[in-house]
Design a protein around this motif. Structure first.
Motif, PDB file in Angstrom:
ATOM      1  N   UNK A  67       0.816  -1.205   0.000  1.00  0.00           N
ATOM      2  CA  UNK A  67       0.000   0.000   0.000  1.00  0.00           C
ATOM      3  C   UNK A  67       0.852   1.258   0.000  1.00  0.00           C
ATOM      4  N   UNK A  68       1.923   1.239   0.782  1.00  0.00           N
ATOM      5  CA  UNK A  68       2.799   2.404   0.886  1.00  0.00           C
ATOM      6  C   UNK A  68       3.522   2.679  -0.428  1.00  0.00           C
ATOM      7  N   UNK A  69       4.102   1.644  -1.014  1.00  0.00           N
ATOM      8  CA  UNK A  69       4.856   1.814  -2.264  1.00  0.00           C
ATOM      9  C   UNK A  69       3.942   2.279  -3.393  1.00  0.00           C
ATOM     10  N   UNK A  70       2.794   1.639  -3.546  1.00  0.00           N
ATOM     11  CA  UNK A  70       1.870   2.000  -4.619  1.00  0.00           C
ATOM     12  C   UNK A  70       1.311   3.401  -4.431  1.00  0.00           C
ATOM     13  N   UNK A  71       1.023   3.764  -3.181  1.00  0.00           N
ATOM     14  CA  UNK A  71       0.449   5.081  -2.913  1.00  0.00           C
ATOM     15  C   UNK A  71       1.430   6.198  -3.220  1.00  0.00           C
ATOM     16  N   UNK A  72       2.685   6.022  -2.831  1.00  0.00           N
ATOM     17  CA  UNK A  72       3.698   7.044  -3.127  1.00  0.00           C
ATOM     18  C   UNK A  72       3.901   7.151  -4.634  1.00  0.00           C
ATOM     19  N   UNK A 128       9.617  15.913  -9.111  1.00  0.00           N
ATOM     20  CA  UNK A 128      10.934  15.275  -9.054  1.00  0.00           C
ATOM     21  C   UNK A 128      11.324  14.961  -7.614  1.00  0.00           C
ATOM     22  N   UNK A 129      10.965  15.850  -6.704  1.00  0.00           N
ATOM     23  CA  UNK A 129      11.237  15.577  -5.284  1.00  0.00           C
ATOM     24  C   UNK A 129      10.474  14.348  -4.822  1.00  0.00           C
ATOM     25  N   UNK A 130       9.201  14.253  -5.194  1.00  0.00           N
ATOM     26  CA  UNK A 130       8.408  13.090  -4.763  1.00  0.00           C
ATOM     27  C   UNK A 130       8.892  11.825  -5.464  1.00  0.00           C
ATOM     28  N   UNK A 131       9.444  11.960  -6.663  1.00  0.00           N
ATOM     29  CA  UNK A 131      10.078  10.808  -7.307  1.00  0.00           C
ATOM     30  C   UNK A 131      11.248  10.322  -6.462  1.00  0.00           C
ATOM     31  N   UNK A 132      12.008  11.282  -5.902  1.00  0.00           N
ATOM     32  CA  UNK A 132      13.113  10.922  -5.003  1.00  0.00           C
ATOM     33  C   UNK A 132      12.579  10.202  -3.770  1.00  0.00           C
ATOM     34  N   UNK A 133      11.454  10.689  -3.251  1.00  0.00           N
ATOM     35  CA  UNK A 133      10.812  10.016  -2.115  1.00  0.00           C
ATOM     36  C   UNK A 133      10.416   8.591  -2.504  1.00  0.00           C
ATOM     37  N   UNK A 134       9.861   8.431  -3.701  1.00  0.00           N
ATOM     38  CA  UNK A 134       9.436   7.105  -4.148  1.00  0.00           C
ATOM     39  C   UNK A 134      10.621   6.149  -4.237  1.00  0.00           C
ATOM     40  N   UNK A 135      11.718   6.613  -4.808  1.00  0.00           N
ATOM     41  CA  UNK A 135      12.907   5.768  -4.923  1.00  0.00           C
ATOM     42  C   UNK A 135      13.445   5.411  -3.541  1.00  0.00           C
ATOM     43  N   UNK A 143      13.735   1.718  -1.857  1.00  0.00           N
ATOM     44  CA  UNK A 143      14.991   1.276  -1.240  1.00  0.00           C
ATOM     45  C   UNK A 143      14.758   0.798   0.184  1.00  0.00           C
ATOM     46  N   UNK A 144      13.999   1.548   0.959  1.00  0.00           N
ATOM     47  CA  UNK A 144      13.756   1.193   2.355  1.00  0.00           C
ATOM     48  C   UNK A 144      12.860  -0.050   2.472  1.00  0.00           C
ATOM     49  N   UNK A 145      12.088  -0.328   1.439  1.00  0.00           N
ATOM     50  CA  UNK A 145      11.194  -1.492   1.453  1.00  0.00           C
ATOM     51  C   UNK A 145      11.744  -2.650   0.616  1.00  0.00           C
ATOM     52  N   UNK A 146      13.019  -2.622   0.293  1.00  0.00           N
ATOM     53  CA  UNK A 146      13.574  -3.649  -0.591  1.00  0.00           C
ATOM     54  C   UNK A 146      13.397  -5.060  -0.033  1.00  0.00           C
TER      55      UNK A 146
END
Length: 204
Positions: free
Chosen positions: A142-147, A164-171, A175-178
């Protein structure tokens, strides 16, 4: 450059405040030693119940939102410039100076930053996240898809720079959910029943 560094430091220090550790500790529980051991709202929710879990998530989100709001309201900084505070709050949450550079996965800080950009991004995020988690019981999914979805929305509504900032948040979220992603692929990811969590007796 100096302003960006200052904002990054403020964001990092604010994000480093480990509410997901402090709140359970007030109840005599070291959240690092229960459940997944992750110092984040989801682990608190699973083990201490929905009310306490939700409270920590809100506080974690405010770590990004409040400094952004102060920067905009009292120092006149444009929203796009204050997003750096939110991003480094996410880093501080994940690698807290107060917890030996360990921490949670910063989704709440991401939501706090989205709220700082546009207030109505909060209900939009929840409108995406909640049904995914209720149906699948996977908070990580849910978190990954929502971001990811919110990044597209931000690009169209708030502009390229914010997007672009939120893209950085998504990446950073990916990474944190790998490890979660690996477990999802294997069908081994832990499920979370939100409704059951809010009935958890440890709330009372």
């Amino acid at each position: 450059m100096m302003q960006a560094i200052f904002l990054a430091i403020i964001g990092y220090l604010s994000g480093s405040i480990p509410f997901s550790y402090i709140i359970p500790k007030l109840k005599g529980i070291d959240i690092r030693k229960v459940g997944s051991g992750n110092v984040g709202g989801t682990n608190v929710l699973r083990n201490l119940g929905g009310v306490i879990g939700f409270t920590t998530m809100v506080l974690d989100g405010l770590k990004a939102f409040i400094p952004m709001l102060i920067a905009m309201k009292y120092f006149g900084l444009p929203k796009d410039e204050t997003i750096i505070i939110g991003f480094f709050a996410a880093i501080g949450h994940s690698y807290s100076i107060f917890l030996g550079f360990k921490g949670g996965k910063a989704v709440a800080c991401t939501v706090g930053t989205l709220t700082g950009i546009k207030g109505y991004f909060l209900p939009l995020f929840l409108a995406i996240w909640t049904p995914i988690v209720l149906i699948t019981k996977y908070v990580s999914l849910g978190s990954i898809m929502s971001v990811a979805v919110m990044d597209v929305i931000v690009f169209f509504i708030a502009g390229k720079e914010a997007g672009l900032w939120i893209l950085a948040f998504f990446l950073f979220t990916v990474f944190r959910h790998r490890e979660n992603i690996a477990r999802l692929i294997k069908g081994e990811e832990r499920k979370t029943d939100l409704i059951a969590a809010f009935k958890n007796k440890r709330d009372r």
